[in-house]
Enzyme design. Structure first.
Site, PDB file in Angstrom:
ATOM      1  N   SER A  83     -26.182  -1.207 -16.370  1.00  0.00           N
ATOM      2  CA  SER A  83     -26.978  -0.695 -15.267  1.00  0.00           C
ATOM      3  C   SER A  83     -26.252  -0.906 -13.949  1.00  0.00           C
ATOM      4  CB  SER A  83     -28.338  -1.402 -15.203  1.00  0.00           C
ATOM      5  OG  SER A  83     -28.189  -2.735 -14.726  1.00  0.00           O
ATOM      6  N   ASP A  84     -26.536  -0.026 -12.980  1.00  0.00           N
ATOM      7  CA  ASP A  84     -26.160  -0.362 -11.615  1.00  0.00           C
ATOM      8  C   ASP A  84     -26.947  -1.604 -11.230  1.00  0.00           C
ATOM      9  OD1 ASP A  84     -25.049  -0.296  -9.079  1.00  0.00           O
ATOM     10  OD2 ASP A  84     -25.408   1.836  -8.793  1.00  0.00           O
ATOM     11  N   TRP A  85     -26.537  -2.270 -10.163  1.00  0.00           N
ATOM     12  CA  TRP A  85     -27.062  -3.592  -9.819  1.00  0.00           C
ATOM     13  C   TRP A  85     -28.525  -3.466  -9.374  1.00  0.00           C
ATOM     14  CZ3 TRP A  85     -23.018  -3.570 -12.180  1.00  0.00           C
ATOM     15  CH2 TRP A  85     -22.152  -4.646 -12.304  1.00  0.00           C
TER      16      TRP A  85
END
Length: 716
Positions: free
Chosen positions: A263-265
């Site tokens: 995932s993106d952060w």
């Protein structure tokens, strides 16, 4: 658990405990499966997230939080930690600033249209990541420049064309991963705006996704990229990082991606392992052992899904060579290393120079003379206020910044006189320009993650809040500075350092003889632009996106961007333009260029003649290319196809290009191959690409609007 095997490879130095996975001659699939079979459930689950407690990122206190993203080592098997770091233009190390190279941006490199340069760029960055102990580079960025004002367009190497992205990403991935660093293709998918990125739903149809937005990621998969990052936004109402259609269906199944999805952060919204997410970053709010154990017990998560996710991570680490390095390679204390070198600085300079685009050169004012008592005025962002990189996770603190004025002074010769003014006082700048033989005006804008640009105007784009010295000076009256200088100097040269498209209302001014753009050229941009201005490098860059004549020339409604609220969808952006993005729209609407410049445009200090077009069935197009000028130069020859009208495609699409270096008077034969995919469209009924039958138009030339050769191709 039984421990297997002895060391299988003589001289094996990996920190990984020996076993049936140890032979480097075995395929990575076999090695990953053998190691997976020896892992406990707790060990497997520990690989699916970042730190569960404490700090997550870029700390100075522990290996578990030292990098931007961290997955702890598994001590029993001595599986190394997964150490992830930003970003797409180099290693971002804010704790040790100046210890890595600020390379040219992704969009800058896209302007090279040069697969060899892309490999050099990826390899150079990968070396510095390895030197810093990172085994995952969070890049390259691949999203399409659908929205000209997108704040992250500077990060993305696709420009506005899916074929360009598909082609250029492959050598980058191979370069990064040649250094035993896993590349990460991001942001999957439709992360085409920063405005409301954490809430907006990008509403697209299947054909548009497959034809326009998936190809750059398909190119990454073809290059065997080890990881992909899912994005913040929703797709058709479902979060990107828990979207089973786009992740499990389109990416893993249809495209054949073998690596893992992170995932993106902060973009994880649930333990969505069944939907196709493999790793939650940067922490463990959802994909933690407690949640996943409970879901395994109640049957909402299967053991097969957990095993598949862990296998994908192990596979990527084996495939790239992470597992076969000594444990010391991934020691977080290497973060203190100064990774930048003279070689990397020289490479950054070379790459920035060959990516520079010459937009206008009336009267062949460029290249500038190196001898004589010429007077040069350097104005605007030409000193330590030079614009060289964007903001956010795509930024890098440079080891140093080459000042354009210093580089110009060095290149101009000992008898030349160079003066500088930052342009804040227009009268002062005009006075210096009037007293000079040549006036070089440096202008630019900035952009960053988390927000889109206020407009495409030079006067509205210098958010200097977190950009060090960049853009300091005359940042709100840049157009007026250009006009004031051009009014008094008939050899005015404008250098545009920009994160994407801009407006150039002054481009037709006859006193503005030359315009170049180096986009965001990195720490060596100053030296590189001097190399181009004085002819040490003959420019060969081409625009990877359109420079429009006016704001919102694609006539986007608010519904298309940035999106409108709706009772059933809190915020949505409709992709109602479908396939008509960038130059495709300009061609479909027959928009003429007045002050702007078309996709693919870029001039040289020499000239080229195209002739003798030949079309061989439906598999290749060939022609001859001649350098008709007096200096060596490189031309990026471009092939566009026009599909049969029944296909419902835009008028022309880029389907091939080749960069050709020619000596003065030299002629070379150029052949561009075509595949069935190049002649295909996505069939939403069969959910696959289908070759279009019939007569295609063939266009070969120097840009999307400078088409020198025309022909026909027949697909049976």
């Amino acid at each position: 658990m039984k421990f297997l095997g002895a060391l299988l490879t003589i001289g094996f130095t990996s920190g990984l405990v020996s076993g049936p996975w140890s032979s480097v001659s075995d395929p990575p699939e076999k090695r990953a499966k053998a190691l997976l079979d020896q892992m406990t459930l707790d060990e497997k689950l520990s690989m699916l997230h970042g730190p569960q407690t404490g700090p997550c990122c870029q700390c100075n206190s522990s290996a578990s939080c030292a990098y931007v993203g961290n997955i702890n080592a598994i001590d029993r098997l001595e599986i190394p930690p997964v150490t992830m770091n930003d970003g797409p233009q180099g290693f971002r190390d804010n704790n040790h600033p100046g210890t890595t190279t600020a390379w040219p941006s992704g969009l800058t490199m896209a302007a090279s249209w040069d697969v060899d340069a892309m490999k050099e760029w990826g390899t150079g960055m990968g070396k510095e990541f390895y030197a810093k102990g990172a085994n995952v580079q969070l890049g390259p960025g691949l999203c399409l420049a659908r929205v000209p004002r997108n704040g992250r367009n500077f990060e993305y190497l696709s420009g506005e064309d899916p074929f360009l992205g598909y082609t250029l990403v492959q050598p980058v991935i191979k370069g990064i991963q040649s250094q035993k660093v896993v590349a990460n293709a991001k942001h999957y998918i439709l992360n085409n705006q920063e405005t409301n990125r954490g809430a907006v739903s990008e509403e697209t149809d299947e054909r548009t996704r497959f034809e326009m937005y998936y190809p750059p990621f398909a190119g990454a998969v073809a290059a065997e990229v080890g990881s992909v990052m899912c994005s913040y936004n929703k797709i058709n109402g479902v979060w990107s990082c828990e979207n089973p259609v786009t992740l499990k269906g389109d990416l893993k199944n249809s495209t054949g991606f073998k690596g893992y999805v992170m995932s993106d952060w902060g973009a994880t919204h649930s333990p969505s392992i069944m939907e196709g997410l493999d790793v939650e970053m940067p922490s463990a709010n959802f994909m933690n052992a407690q949640n996943l154990n409970a879901m395994l017990k109640n049957g909402t998560v299967t053991q097969a899904a957990v095993d598949d996710s862990v296998f994908r991570i192990l596979y990527a680490m084996f495939a790239v060579g992470v597992m076969d390095e000594p444990a010391s390679a991934w020691d977080w204390k290497k973060l203190k290393v100064n990774a930048t070198t003279d070689a990397s600085a020289a490479s950054a300079r070379h790459l920035s120079a060959i990516s520079t685009v010459l937009l206008k050169n009336e009267g062949s004012v460029l290249p500038l003379p190196k001898i004589g008592t010429n007077k040069f005025a350097v104005l605007g962002f030409g000193s330590d206020n030079a614009v060289v990189h964007g903001g956010g996770s795509g930024s890098v603190v440079p080891s140093y910044v080459a000042k354009p004025v210093d580089a110009i002074t060095s290149a101009a010769g000992k008898d030349a006189f160079v003066s500088y003014d930052d342009g804040t006082d227009l009268d002062s700048a005009a006075k210096i320009a009037a007293a000079s033989d040549y006036a070089i005006v440096f202008v630019g804008t900035l952009s960053h993650e988390g927000g889109d640009r206020a407009s495409l105007s030079l006067d509205d784009g210098c958010d200097t809040s977190s950009q060090s010295n960049q853009c300091q000076g005359n940042r709100n009256k840049q157009n007026a500075l250009i006009e004031a200088v051009a009014a008094v100097n008939p050899r005015t040269i404008v250098v545009c350092s920009i994160p994407g498209s801009i407006l150039m209302p002054w481009s037709t001014n006859e006193n503005i003889t030359s315009i170049v753009t180096n986009f965001l050229g990195g720490q060596q941009a100053g030296n590189a632009i001097a190399d181009v201005l004085f002819g040490d490098v003959n420019p060969s860059g081409k625009l990877p996106l359109t420079m429009p004549n006016e704001e919102n020339e694609m006539n986007f409604s608010t519904e298309q961007w940035p999106g409108l609220p709706d009772p059933s969808k809190p915020l949505y952006a409709m992709y109602s333009e479908e396939l008509l993005v960038g130059y495709r729209y300009y061609d479909a609407k027959d928009i003429k260029f007045t002050t702007g410049f078309p996709f693919g445009h870029g001039l040289s200090y020499t000239s080229f003649h195209y002739h003798e077009l030949q079309v061989s069935g439906s598999s290749s197009v060939s022609f001859k290319l001649e350098n008709t000028g007096k200096v060596v130069g490189a031309e990026v020859a471009q092939l566009y196809l026009g599909f049969p009208e029944t296909a419902g495609e835009p008028p022309r699409q880029l389907k091939g290009f080749q960069k050709v270096v020619l000596q003065p008077g030299e002629t070379k034969s150029v052949e561009i191959s075509l595949t069935p995919r190049d002649l295909s469209i996505w069939d939403a009924k069969t959910h696959e690409f289908a070759v279009v039958k019939g007569e295609f138009d063939v266009f070969v030339g120097s840009s999307s609007r400078d088409l020198r050769l025309l022909g026909k191709l027949y697909s049976k």
